[in-house]
Design a protein around this motif. Structure first.
Motif, PDB file in Angstrom:
ATOM      1  N   LYS A   2       0.770  -1.154  -0.143  1.00 24.56           N
ATOM      2  CA  LYS A   2      -0.029   0.043   0.029  1.00 24.56           C
ATOM      3  C   LYS A   2       1.091   1.196   0.024  1.00 24.56           C
ATOM      4  O   LYS A   2       1.677   1.300   0.898  1.00 24.56           O
ATOM      5  N   CYS A  57      -3.951  -5.795 -11.371  1.00 26.97           N
ATOM      6  CA  CYS A  57      -4.860  -6.270 -10.374  1.00 26.97           C
ATOM      7  C   CYS A  57      -6.284  -6.244 -10.441  1.00 26.97           C
ATOM      8  O   CYS A  57      -6.981  -6.652 -10.039  1.00 26.97           O
ATOM      9  N   SER A  61      -7.764  -6.302  -4.920  1.00 28.78           N
ATOM     10  CA  SER A  61      -6.612  -6.285  -4.397  1.00 28.78           C
ATOM     11  C   SER A  61      -5.820  -7.551  -4.677  1.00 28.78           C
ATOM     12  O   SER A  61      -6.521  -8.528  -4.859  1.00 28.78           O
TER      13      SER A  61
END
Length: 74
Positions: A2, A57, A61
């Motif tokens: 992230k 993706c 996620s």
């Protein structure tokens, strides 16, 4: 991973860092990982058989494994 847009993580034989230094190009292996609009991309600095690899993706996620030969989705 992230990470806000524009951030990078450098992964090398010495660990993970956010800034390159004079030793990075001499590491056994080193590459830069950064987010993209739909996943992430890695670019080699040294010690890999690939130059660039990426993982798309979509809106989900996802997790990937990077090794000497490239990337695989987990």
């Amino acid at each position: 991973m992230k990470c806000a847009p524009g951030c990078q993580a450098i992964v090398s034989s010495r660990g993970m860092m956010t800034q390159r230094d004079d030793r990075t190009e001499r590491d056994v292996f080193a590459f830069v990982v950064e987010p993209t609009a739909s996943g992430w991309r890695a670019s080699t600095i040294s010690g890999t058989s690939w130059t660039h690899v990426s993982l798309d993706c979509g809106s989900d996620s996802c997790f990937g494994k990077i090794d000497t030969n490239g990337i695989s989705k987990r």
